[in-house]
Write an enzyme that holds these catalytic residues in place. Structure first.
Site, PDB file in Angstrom:
ATOM      1  N   HIS A 102       0.873  -1.181   0.000  1.00  0.00           N
ATOM      2  CA  HIS A 102       0.000   0.000   0.000  1.00  0.00           C
ATOM      3  C   HIS A 102       0.908   1.229   0.000  1.00  0.00           C
ATOM      4  CE1 HIS A 102      -2.300  -3.003   2.430  1.00  0.00           C
ATOM      5  NE2 HIS A 102      -3.399  -2.432   1.980  1.00  0.00           N
ATOM      6  N   ASP A 105       2.533   1.880   3.305  1.00  0.00           N
ATOM      7  CA  ASP A 105       3.514   0.893   3.785  1.00  0.00           C
ATOM      8  C   ASP A 105       4.914   1.316   3.372  1.00  0.00           C
ATOM      9  OD1 ASP A 105       1.317  -0.724   4.410  1.00  0.00           O
ATOM     10  OD2 ASP A 105       1.427  -1.775   2.480  1.00  0.00           O
TER      11      ASP A 105
HETATM   12  C1  XLS Z   1      -7.496  -6.997   4.875  1.00  0.00           C
HETATM   13  C2  XLS Z   1      -7.069  -7.173   3.492  1.00  0.00           C
HETATM   14  C3  XLS Z   1      -5.952  -6.252   3.048  1.00  0.00           C
HETATM   15  C4  XLS Z   1      -5.868  -6.203   1.556  1.00  0.00           C
HETATM   16  C5  XLS Z   1      -5.064  -5.070   1.018  1.00  0.00           C
HETATM   17  O1  XLS Z   1      -8.186  -7.832   5.449  1.00  0.00           O
HETATM   18  O2  XLS Z   1      -6.715  -8.499   3.315  1.00  0.00           O
HETATM   19  O3  XLS Z   1      -4.740  -6.659   3.626  1.00  0.00           O
HETATM   20  O4  XLS Z   1      -5.346  -7.384   1.029  1.00  0.00           O
HETATM   21  O5  XLS Z   1      -5.592  -3.839   1.348  1.00  0.00           O
END
Ligand code: XLS
Ligand code: NI
Ligand code: NI
Length: 442
Positions: A102, A105
């Site tokens: 993201h 991140d």
């Molecule tokens: C949360 C989601 C998240 C997505 C990405 O439960 O799995 O990690 O994969 O935003």
């Protein structure tokens, strides 16, 4: 600086009898499975957020992990650079090709959108160089539209159009970044696109907003020439009480309703499937059969509690049927298995990151071998063919082609004195056949 000095890497492939804990037993990237290299089947990726950006905190307690790059006293940009170095060192030592992140991140948020953008651009350029040096590729990029308080009531589905606009800025930028890094997909997970109470919610309005957002994203993707796949990641709830992208079938219906089926596929997360009261197998089979299968977030839940524990996959029994459907559908194109996985909070050592991934990757590799054998031997396909065989008869075809209506079909039944007998579904037998394939594949 080296962060994982205990592990020399890349993690080698060792025989099943070896007792080296930092080695793969089944994951052998070059091994041919059904005519394709194992690495190209599985397309394994590591996630930036749980593995490098999360300190091991939970709602009751502080971070526990040994992650020097998360030291809060370090300047945020310097910390982000150290985090990136740690991440790329890990990707290389683990020996996997893909990663995902993201925006937040990778780079710290600034005081304004412009500042956040500048921070991200700096880190993305640095990542581009590292990717070139190491041969690492981006499986998907995504924007975090759920952590900041401004998104508490949703991003695209927020009652305030200014929040929608802010989210648009973040997604535009992450699409640009994903294009810059040659990303193969772009994911939208709507963690806050849902409601806490219907008493203050206009559900229909929010659906229209979400559809507008997704349409704008698709238009922009074409505008900049991004050729990757757009993926929606279904989840029934958590953090919101109800998430609109509940499961694959709900997303499918939504895409159809707003004429977006050509633009989006799904990123299926194992633990989201089980949270939604489905099996992972169900979600994959649904997506494959309806032409929306895109990618997978590989993890697992804990059957004892009902939330998204994001544990590393360790059940061959759970993955074989899902991998079977994936192979039956022709395998991944732009997607792959992204390890959207979290260590347990007590797994504090940096080396635990290796143990988690190695075990999970081997689980997928072994499941792949078994699933490929099931498909090659036609164990399930022959059984299914036989079960549906009647539909290739004249009657079956006439029904499916619309050559016969309810009235004339009923007339036939009456004239023939039709009285079909029930046939065994043979569930136990077929379960045994699958278990036998699991047990007999070396
Ligand atoms: C949360 C989601 C998240 C997505 C990405 O439960 O799995 O990690 O994969 O935003
Ligand atoms: Ni996920
Ligand atoms: Ni999740």
């Amino acid at each position: 600086m080296t962060f994982f000095s205990d592990v020399s890497g890349p993690i080698p492939f060792a025989s099943a009898g070896s007792d080296d804990e930092l080695a793969y037993r089944y994951y052998d990237p070059d091994r041919l499975v059904a005519g394709k290299r194992m690495e190209d089947h599985l397309r394994i990726g590591v996630c930036y957020w749980h593995s490098f950006a999360w300190p091991g905190s939970d709602i009751f307690g502080h971070g526990t992990f040994d992650r020097p790059w998360l030291d809060p006293s370090t300047d945020p940009m310097e910390a982000a650079i150290a985090k990136q170095d740690a991440a790329f060192e890990f990707f290389q030592k683990l020996g996997v090709r893909f990663f995902s992140f993201h925006d937040v991140d990778m780079a710290p948020e600034g005081a304004t959108l412009a500042e956040s953008r500048a921070n991200l651009d700096t880190l993305v350029e640095r990542a581009a160089t590292k990717m070139e040096q190491t041969g690492t590729k981006l499986l998907w990029g995504t924007a975090n539209l759920f952590s900041h308080p401004r998104y508490a009531a949703g991003a695209a589905t927020n009652p305030d159009p200014d929040v929608f606009t802010h989210a648009a800025a973040q997604v535009r930028h992450m699409l640009d970044a994903t294009l810059r890094l040659g990303g193969q997909n772009y994911v939208l997970w709507g963690g806050r696109e849902g409601y806490e109470t219907l008493l203050n919610t206009r559900m229909g309005h929010e659906a229209d907003q979400l559809a507008r957002f997704l349409t704008m994203v698709a238009e922009y993707k074409h505008h900049i020439g991004f050729e990757g796949t757009l993926l929606l990641e279904p989840k029934p709830q958590e953090p919101t009480k109800h998430q609109y992208d509940y499961d694959c079938a709900t997303v499918h219906g939504f895409l159809e309703r707003y004429d977006l089926l050509d633009e989006y596929k799904v990123n299926i997360e194992v633990n989201h499937a089980t949270l939604g009261g489905h099996s992972f197998h169900h979600e994959v089979a649904y997506a494959v059969d309806n032409g929306i299968f895109g990618s997978v977030d590989a993890n697992r839940g804990d059957p004892q509690n009902g939330w998204d524990t994001d544990q590393f996959p360790n059940s061959v029994d759970e993955f074989v049927p899902a991998l079977y459907e994936i192979l039956r559908g022709g395998g991944f194109t732009t997607g792959g298995f992204l390890f959207d996985t979290k260590l347990r909070r007590q797994s504090m050592a940096r080396s635990d990151l290796f143990h988690g991934h190695i075990g999970g990757i081997d689980t997928l590799a072994r499941s792949l071998l078994i699933a490929a054998k099931l498909l090659e031997d036609r164990t399930l396909e022959d059984l299914r063919d036989e079960r549906y065989n009647g539909w290739s008869s004249d009657r079956g075809q006439a029904i499916l082609n619309g050559d016969v209506g309810l009235g004339s079909l009923a007339d036939q039944a009456v004239a023939e004195g039709l009285n079909p007998s029930a046939v065994s579904g043979g569930q136990e037998r077929v379960e045994n056949l699958v278990n036998r394939a699991i047990w007999s594949t070396p």
